[in-house]
Write a protein that holds these residues in place. Structure first.
Motif, PDB file in Angstrom:
ATOM      1  N   ASN A 279       0.886  -1.159   0.000  1.00 30.77           N
ATOM      2  CA  ASN A 279       0.000   0.000   0.000  1.00 30.77           C
ATOM      3  C   ASN A 279       0.924   1.208   0.000  1.00 30.77           C
ATOM      4  O   ASN A 279       1.385   1.638   1.029  1.00 30.77           O
ATOM      5  N   TYR A 280       1.200   1.757  -1.160  1.00 27.64           N
ATOM      6  CA  TYR A 280       2.235   2.790  -1.292  1.00 27.64           C
ATOM      7  C   TYR A 280       2.092   3.939  -0.293  1.00 27.64           C
ATOM      8  O   TYR A 280       3.090   4.503   0.139  1.00 27.64           O
ATOM      9  N   SER A 281       0.885   4.281   0.095  1.00 23.32           N
ATOM     10  CA  SER A 281       0.722   5.410   1.015  1.00 23.32           C
ATOM     11  C   SER A 281       1.310   5.120   2.391  1.00 23.32           C
ATOM     12  O   SER A 281       1.564   6.043   3.162  1.00 23.32           O
ATOM     13  N   ASN A 282       1.567   3.867   2.712  1.00 21.71           N
ATOM     14  CA  ASN A 282       2.187   3.518   3.988  1.00 21.71           C
ATOM     15  C   ASN A 282       3.701   3.437   3.911  1.00 21.71           C
ATOM     16  O   ASN A 282       4.366   3.132   4.896  1.00 21.71           O
ATOM     17  N   SER A 283       4.262   3.692   2.743  1.00 26.40           N
ATOM     18  CA  SER A 283       5.717   3.650   2.583  1.00 26.40           C
ATOM     19  C   SER A 283       6.372   4.795   3.349  1.00 26.40           C
ATOM     20  O   SER A 283       5.785   5.859   3.536  1.00 26.40           O
ATOM     21  N   LEU A 284       7.595   4.558   3.769  1.00 26.42           N
ATOM     22  CA  LEU A 284       8.374   5.563   4.485  1.00 26.42           C
ATOM     23  C   LEU A 284       9.481   6.065   3.577  1.00 26.42           C
ATOM     24  O   LEU A 284      10.116   5.281   2.868  1.00 26.42           O
ATOM     25  N   HIS A 285       9.734   7.356   3.624  1.00 26.74           N
ATOM     26  CA  HIS A 285      10.781   7.955   2.813  1.00 26.74           C
ATOM     27  C   HIS A 285      12.052   8.066   3.633  1.00 26.74           C
ATOM     28  O   HIS A 285      12.014   8.262   4.853  1.00 26.74           O
ATOM     29  N   ALA A 286      13.189   7.966   2.972  1.00 28.06           N
ATOM     30  CA  ALA A 286      14.488   7.979   3.652  1.00 28.06           C
ATOM     31  C   ALA A 286      14.651   9.205   4.537  1.00 28.06           C
ATOM     32  O   ALA A 286      15.114   9.110   5.678  1.00 28.06           O
ATOM     33  N   GLU A 287      14.269  10.372   4.014  1.00 30.05           N
ATOM     34  CA  GLU A 287      14.432  11.608   4.772  1.00 30.05           C
ATOM     35  C   GLU A 287      13.571  11.598   6.030  1.00 30.05           C
ATOM     36  O   GLU A 287      14.017  12.016   7.101  1.00 30.05           O
ATOM     37  N   GLY A 288      12.345  11.106   5.908  1.00 32.25           N
ATOM     38  CA  GLY A 288      11.450  11.032   7.064  1.00 32.25           C
ATOM     39  C   GLY A 288      11.950  10.064   8.122  1.00 32.25           C
ATOM     40  O   GLY A 288      11.822  10.314   9.322  1.00 32.25           O
ATOM     41  N   VAL A 289      12.541   8.957   7.676  1.00 27.72           N
ATOM     42  CA  VAL A 289      13.104   7.993   8.621  1.00 27.72           C
ATOM     43  C   VAL A 289      14.282   8.627   9.369  1.00 27.72           C
ATOM     44  O   VAL A 289      14.401   8.486  10.590  1.00 27.72           O
ATOM     45  N   ALA A 290      15.122   9.365   8.653  1.00 27.56           N
ATOM     46  CA  ALA A 290      16.253  10.041   9.308  1.00 27.56           C
ATOM     47  C   ALA A 290      15.761  11.076  10.322  1.00 27.56           C
ATOM     48  O   ALA A 290      16.291  11.162  11.437  1.00 27.56           O
ATOM     49  N   VAL A 291      14.754  11.855   9.948  1.00 29.23           N
ATOM     50  CA  VAL A 291      14.182  12.843  10.879  1.00 29.23           C
ATOM     51  C   VAL A 291      13.608  12.137  12.104  1.00 29.23           C
ATOM     52  O   VAL A 291      13.828  12.565  13.240  1.00 29.23           O
ATOM     53  N   ALA A 292      12.897  11.042  11.901  1.00 27.68           N
ATOM     54  CA  ALA A 292      12.304  10.308  13.028  1.00 27.68           C
ATOM     55  C   ALA A 292      13.380   9.802  13.982  1.00 27.68           C
ATOM     56  O   ALA A 292      13.219   9.896  15.202  1.00 27.68           O
ATOM     57  N   HIS A 293      14.472   9.282  13.441  1.00 21.71           N
ATOM     58  CA  HIS A 293      15.579   8.827  14.308  1.00 21.71           C
ATOM     59  C   HIS A 293      16.131   9.986  15.127  1.00 21.71           C
ATOM     60  O   HIS A 293      16.383   9.839  16.330  1.00 21.71           O
ATOM     61  N   ALA A 294      16.313  11.130  14.490  1.00 22.00           N
ATOM     62  CA  ALA A 294      16.855  12.295  15.195  1.00 22.00           C
ATOM     63  C   ALA A 294      15.890  12.768  16.287  1.00 22.00           C
ATOM     64  O   ALA A 294      16.304  13.024  17.422  1.00 22.00           O
ATOM     65  N   ILE A 295      14.633  12.885  15.944  1.00 18.72           N
ATOM     66  CA  ILE A 295      13.619  13.333  16.915  1.00 18.72           C
ATOM     67  C   ILE A 295      13.563  12.363  18.090  1.00 18.72           C
ATOM     68  O   ILE A 295      13.465  12.778  19.252  1.00 18.72           O
TER      69      ILE A 295
END
Length: 130
Positions: free
Chosen positions: A47-63
């Motif tokens: 379900n493509y809308s549930n995919s995660l983008h690399a930049e968002g994953v990096a931001v989530a790790h930082a947060i």
């Protein structure tokens, strides 16, 4: 950290991407104000809308680690085609960064450099919600 080193971290990050549908791995390396670097890769879902983008994953790790001040990000795809963050990722950066936030894009032999303001003019900000 040099630009090339940050690009290299993004290249390393796309090695772990989960991209069975697009076969287009992307990695991001996000540098914080204290010099820490957080990486992320894209993670696709049927379900493509549930995919995660690399930049968002990096931001989530930082947060997750309590980091909210970002200096720049490097983005690389396996094709090294100069991919830039998509609109959703640009808006995510705008939540934490000003228009001078630096975006480095891997072009293989070179690095394209943009500011967030160039990539996302007239962005939606918290001030607009009042």
């Amino acid at each position: 950290m040099e630009d090339r080193e940050l690009i290299e971290r993004a290249r390393e990050a796309h090695q772990t991407a989960h991209v069975p549908y697009s076969e287009y791995p992307v990695g991001a390396a996000l540098e914080t104000a204290d010099g820490s670097v957080y990486t992320g890769c894209n993670i696709e879902n049927a379900n493509y809308s549930n995919s995660l983008h690399a930049e968002g994953v990096a931001v989530a790790h930082a947060i997750h680690d309590g980091q909210t001040e970002f200096v720049r990000v490097a983005v690389s795809s396996a094709k090294r085609d100069g991919v830039t963050p998509c609109g959703r990722c640009r808006q995510t950066f705008a939540e934490f960064c000003d228009e001078d936030f630096v975006v480095l894009c891997d072009e293989g032999d070179g690095i394209a450099e943009y500011t967030l303001g160039e990539l996302l003019p007239n962005t939606i900000t918290e001030d607009m919600l009042d």
